[in-house]
Design a protein around this motif. Structure first.
Motif, PDB file in Angstrom:
ATOM      1  N   ALA A   4     -45.799  11.322  55.541  1.00 13.65           N
ATOM      2  CA  ALA A   4     -45.449  12.486  56.362  1.00 13.65           C
ATOM      3  C   ALA A   4     -46.055  13.757  55.792  1.00 13.65           C
ATOM      4  CB  ALA A   4     -43.926  12.627  56.467  1.00 13.65           C
ATOM      5  N   ASP A   5     -45.921  13.956  54.482  1.00 13.93           N
ATOM      6  CA  ASP A   5     -46.481  15.142  53.829  1.00 13.93           C
ATOM      7  C   ASP A   5     -46.443  14.891  52.327  1.00 13.93           C
ATOM      8  OD1 ASP A   5     -47.375  17.588  53.036  1.00 13.93           O
ATOM      9  OD2 ASP A   5     -45.863  18.762  54.109  1.00 13.93           O
ATOM     10  N   GLN A   6     -47.361  14.061  51.853  1.00 15.20           N
ATOM     11  CA  GLN A   6     -47.335  13.674  50.447  1.00 15.20           C
ATOM     12  C   GLN A   6     -47.592  14.852  49.522  1.00 15.20           C
ATOM     13  OE1 GLN A   6     -49.543  10.137  49.406  1.00 15.20           O
ATOM     14  NE2 GLN A   6     -49.198   9.196  51.396  1.00 15.20           N
ATOM     15  N   GLY A   7     -48.222  15.907  50.036  1.00 17.69           N
ATOM     16  CA  GLY A   7     -48.513  17.069  49.217  1.00 17.69           C
ATOM     17  C   GLY A   7     -47.407  18.088  49.173  1.00 17.69           C
ATOM     18  N   ALA A   8     -46.309  17.843  49.896  1.00 13.89           N
ATOM     19  CA  ALA A   8     -45.225  18.823  49.935  1.00 13.89           C
ATOM     20  C   ALA A   8     -44.590  18.987  48.561  1.00 13.89           C
ATOM     21  CB  ALA A   8     -44.164  18.395  50.946  1.00 13.89           C
ATOM     22  N   GLY A   9     -44.252  20.225  48.250  1.00 16.76           N
ATOM     23  CA  GLY A   9     -43.482  20.491  47.052  1.00 16.76           C
ATOM     24  C   GLY A   9     -41.998  20.420  47.376  1.00 16.76           C
ATOM     25  N   TRP A  10     -41.207  19.990  46.432  1.00 12.50           N
ATOM     26  CA  TRP A  10     -39.773  19.883  46.673  1.00 12.50           C
ATOM     27  C   TRP A  10     -39.042  19.833  45.340  1.00 12.50           C
ATOM     28  CZ3 TRP A  10     -37.363  15.503  44.701  1.00 12.50           C
ATOM     29  CH2 TRP A  10     -38.217  14.420  44.356  1.00 12.50           C
ATOM     30  N   ALA A  11     -37.776  20.155  45.402  1.00 10.88           N
ATOM     31  CA  ALA A  11     -36.911  20.051  44.235  1.00 10.88           C
ATOM     32  C   ALA A  11     -35.469  20.072  44.704  1.00 10.88           C
ATOM     33  CB  ALA A  11     -37.164  21.193  43.251  1.00 10.88           C
TER      34      ALA A  11
ATOM     35  N   ALA B  17     -31.369  22.443  47.387  1.00  3.74           N
ATOM     36  CA  ALA B  17     -32.673  21.802  47.560  1.00  3.74           C
ATOM     37  C   ALA B  17     -33.650  22.802  48.146  1.00  3.74           C
ATOM     38  CB  ALA B  17     -32.566  20.573  48.471  1.00  3.74           C
ATOM     39  N   ILE B  18     -34.921  22.568  47.897  1.00  2.00           N
ATOM     40  CA  ILE B  18     -35.984  23.386  48.472  1.00  2.00           C
ATOM     41  C   ILE B  18     -37.127  22.476  48.890  1.00  2.00           C
ATOM     42  CG2 ILE B  18     -36.958  23.827  46.181  1.00  2.00           C
ATOM     43  CD1 ILE B  18     -37.895  26.563  47.325  1.00  2.00           C
ATOM     44  N   LEU B  19     -37.704  22.757  50.048  1.00  4.74           N
ATOM     45  CA  LEU B  19     -38.857  22.017  50.563  1.00  4.74           C
ATOM     46  C   LEU B  19     -39.979  23.003  50.828  1.00  4.74           C
ATOM     47  CD1 LEU B  19     -40.174  19.411  51.704  1.00  4.74           C
ATOM     48  CD2 LEU B  19     -39.180  20.017  53.935  1.00  4.74           C
ATOM     49  N   LEU B  20     -41.148  22.726  50.254  1.00  6.73           N
ATOM     50  CA  LEU B  20     -42.344  23.553  50.421  1.00  6.73           C
ATOM     51  C   LEU B  20     -43.423  22.696  51.084  1.00  6.73           C
ATOM     52  CD1 LEU B  20     -42.271  24.923  46.780  1.00  6.73           C
ATOM     53  CD2 LEU B  20     -41.619  26.225  48.807  1.00  6.73           C
ATOM     54  N   PRO B  21     -43.407  22.591  52.416  1.00  8.12           N
ATOM     55  CA  PRO B  21     -44.352  21.701  53.098  1.00  8.12           C
ATOM     56  C   PRO B  21     -45.762  22.282  53.111  1.00  8.12           C
ATOM     57  CG  PRO B  21     -43.082  22.937  54.695  1.00  8.12           C
ATOM     58  CD  PRO B  21     -42.521  23.303  53.351  1.00  8.12           C
ATOM     59  N   THR B  22     -46.725  21.426  53.314  1.00 11.21           N
ATOM     60  CA  THR B  22     -48.114  21.879  53.402  1.00 11.21           C
ATOM     61  C   THR B  22     -48.506  22.222  54.829  1.00 11.21           C
ATOM     62  OG1 THR B  22     -48.963  19.624  53.687  1.00 11.21           O
ATOM     63  CG2 THR B  22     -48.743  20.449  51.421  1.00 11.21           C
ATOM     64  N   HIS B  23     -47.652  21.880  55.789  1.00 15.74           N
ATOM     65  CA  HIS B  23     -47.896  22.205  57.202  1.00 15.74           C
ATOM     66  C   HIS B  23     -46.540  22.364  57.873  1.00 15.74           C
ATOM     67  CE1 HIS B  23     -46.835  18.014  57.945  1.00 15.74           C
ATOM     68  NE2 HIS B  23     -47.782  17.638  57.105  1.00 15.74           N
ATOM     69  N   LEU B  24     -46.522  22.788  59.122  1.00 18.69           N
ATOM     70  CA  LEU B  24     -45.254  22.964  59.818  1.00 18.69           C
ATOM     71  C   LEU B  24     -44.484  21.645  59.775  1.00 18.69           C
ATOM     72  CD1 LEU B  24     -46.353  25.116  62.887  1.00 18.69           C
ATOM     73  CD2 LEU B  24     -45.355  25.857  60.720  1.00 18.69           C
TER      74      LEU B  24
ATOM     75  N   TRP C 116     -25.876  24.532  54.022  1.00 23.62           N
ATOM     76  CA  TRP C 116     -26.276  25.773  54.680  1.00 23.62           C
ATOM     77  C   TRP C 116     -27.750  25.982  54.374  1.00 23.62           C
ATOM     78  CZ3 TRP C 116     -23.052  28.887  57.668  1.00 23.62           C
ATOM     79  CH2 TRP C 116     -21.703  28.495  57.690  1.00 23.62           C
ATOM     80  N   SER C 117     -28.520  26.356  55.388  1.00 30.34           N
ATOM     81  CA  SER C 117     -29.966  26.437  55.209  1.00 30.34           C
ATOM     82  C   SER C 117     -30.502  27.800  55.605  1.00 30.34           C
ATOM     83  CB  SER C 117     -30.670  25.361  56.042  1.00 30.34           C
ATOM     84  OG  SER C 117     -30.635  25.704  57.425  1.00 30.34           O
ATOM     85  N   TYR C 118     -31.682  28.089  55.047  1.00 28.40           N
ATOM     86  CA  TYR C 118     -32.449  29.234  55.519  1.00 28.40           C
ATOM     87  C   TYR C 118     -33.927  28.864  55.454  1.00 28.40           C
ATOM     88  CZ  TYR C 118     -34.785  33.451  56.455  1.00 28.40           C
ATOM     89  OH  TYR C 118     -35.618  34.336  57.082  1.00 28.40           O
ATOM     90  N   GLY C 119     -34.650  29.264  56.497  1.00 30.89           N
ATOM     91  CA  GLY C 119     -36.095  29.110  56.499  1.00 30.89           C
ATOM     92  C   GLY C 119     -36.564  27.932  57.313  1.00 30.89           C
ATOM     93  N   GLU C 120     -37.852  27.921  57.506  1.00 35.51           N
ATOM     94  CA  GLU C 120     -38.502  26.851  58.256  1.00 35.51           C
ATOM     95  C   GLU C 120     -39.613  26.240  57.415  1.00 35.51           C
ATOM     96  OE1 GLU C 120     -38.779  24.496  61.711  1.00 35.51           O
ATOM     97  OE2 GLU C 120     -37.402  26.142  61.383  1.00 35.51           O
ATOM     98  N   SER C 121     -40.466  27.086  56.880  1.00 30.37           N
ATOM     99  CA  SER C 121     -41.568  26.628  56.032  1.00 30.37           C
ATOM    100  C   SER C 121     -41.914  27.747  55.054  1.00 30.37           C
ATOM    101  CB  SER C 121     -42.792  26.275  56.875  1.00 30.37           C
ATOM    102  OG  SER C 121     -43.875  25.867  56.071  1.00 30.37           O
ATOM    103  N   PRO C 122     -41.291  27.746  53.878  1.00 36.36           N
ATOM    104  CA  PRO C 122     -40.412  26.754  53.246  1.00 36.36           C
ATOM    105  C   PRO C 122     -38.966  26.884  53.700  1.00 36.36           C
ATOM    106  CG  PRO C 122     -40.783  28.564  51.748  1.00 36.36           C
ATOM    107  CD  PRO C 122     -41.624  28.856  52.958  1.00 36.36           C
TER     108      PRO C 122
END
Length: 291
Positions: A69-76, A265-272, A247-253
């Motif tokens: 799906a997005d192997q380059g995405a950053g996350w933690a 948690a945080i998700l830093l995708p490489t695309h939408l 509770w969330s904020y944001g879309e990308s990231p």
């Protein structure tokens, strides 16, 4: 930087005017130290023993979701005690301009509320014509945080904070929030916001901590509850409710916090990200069959 529901699929594109300008004299990161999302990702999963087997389980689920799906995405992900697992090098600067409202504006507004320089339900016009400029008649801080969306609301809140203090948002966030929390690597530069993962972990972990700090417990509690009554979509103060007590904020990231399970948690995708956001959230926060 558009305020969006966790169920939203299509983010509103940010424009250069969405982001506060860097404060005079702000440090500019060395281009060699600044990572885009793809460049920031390390190939190996990093796990911390603090969360025991649970970290490995979550890490495995996340890698499975991102595979293909997005192997380059950053996350933690992690808890009040720090990072439990992830894929991004902790010290590298990341472009987190899309998180300016939650990392800078929201906690600064909370600090003004805590010191009673600002009241959520007082019309902005009470603070002067400049503070209310460009907002609907009778608009309040509560309205802008819970009902309004997009750059216009963020700009109005930024103008309000700067009007009340006489200081730019970048300086307010640094002196009131980031430095007290030990977020020494977080800074505005060239009109956007950069931060290392270690600083993001400090910020999100403090939101789950029982101790009081630069972001007061009262402000966190008031923000992470429904403030829109029966209106849809439901919102807190800037934050959006989502499944599993998150509770969330944001879309990308995107960032999530869950006081219920003491996890962020945080998700830093490489695309939408589209549906990847929901799949990632499930991987991190959904209970396992044996939990």
């Amino acid at each position: 930087m558009t305020l969006q529901s966790d169920r939203s699929r299509t983010p509103e594109a940010a424009t250069p005017t969405d982001r506060p300008e860097a404060a005079d004299g702000a440090d500019r990161p060395d281009p060699a130290d600044v990572a885009d999302v793809a460049g920031a990702v390390e190939p190996a999963y990093v796990a911390d023993a603090a969360d025991g087997a649970g970290s490995a389980d979550v890490g495995g689920r996340v890698r499975g979701v991102l595979q293909g799906a997005d192997q380059g995405a950053g996350w933690a992900f992690g808890g009040p005690d720090g990072i439990h697992g992830g894929s991004v090098a902790g010290g590298r600067l990341l472009d987190v301009g899309g998180l300016v409202p939650v990392l800078a504006l929201w906690p600064v507004i909370g600090s003004l509320v805590a010191e009673e320089a600002l009241r959520l339900h007082t019309p902005l016009a009470a603070y002067g014509a400049e503070a209310a400029s460009g907002t609907p008649v009778g608009a309040t801080t509560h309205h802008l945080l819970s009902h309004s969306t997009g750059p216009a609301a963020h700009a109005a809140l930024t103008r309000l904070a700067e009007h009340l203090t006489g200081s730019p948002l970048a300086e307010l966030a640094a002196t009131r929030i980031w430095h007290p929390l030990g977020m020494t690597g977080t800074r505005f530069a060239d009109g956007t916001l950069y931060a290392p993962l270690t600083d993001l972990a400090r910020f999100l972990g403090h939101l789950l901590s029982p101790a009081d700090h630069a972001v007061s417990r009262g402000w966190v509690s008031e923000s992470l509850r429904i403030r829109t009554g029966e209106l849809n979509p439901a919102r807190g103060l800037l934050w959006h409710p989502a499944p599993h007590g998150t509770w969330s904020y944001g879309e990308s990231p995107t960032v999530w916090v869950s006081p219920r399970v003491h996890r962020w948690a945080i998700l830093l995708p490489t695309h939408l990200p589209g549906p990847l956001r929901q799949a990632f959230r499930e991987a991190v926060f959904a209970p396992t069959p044996y939990a």
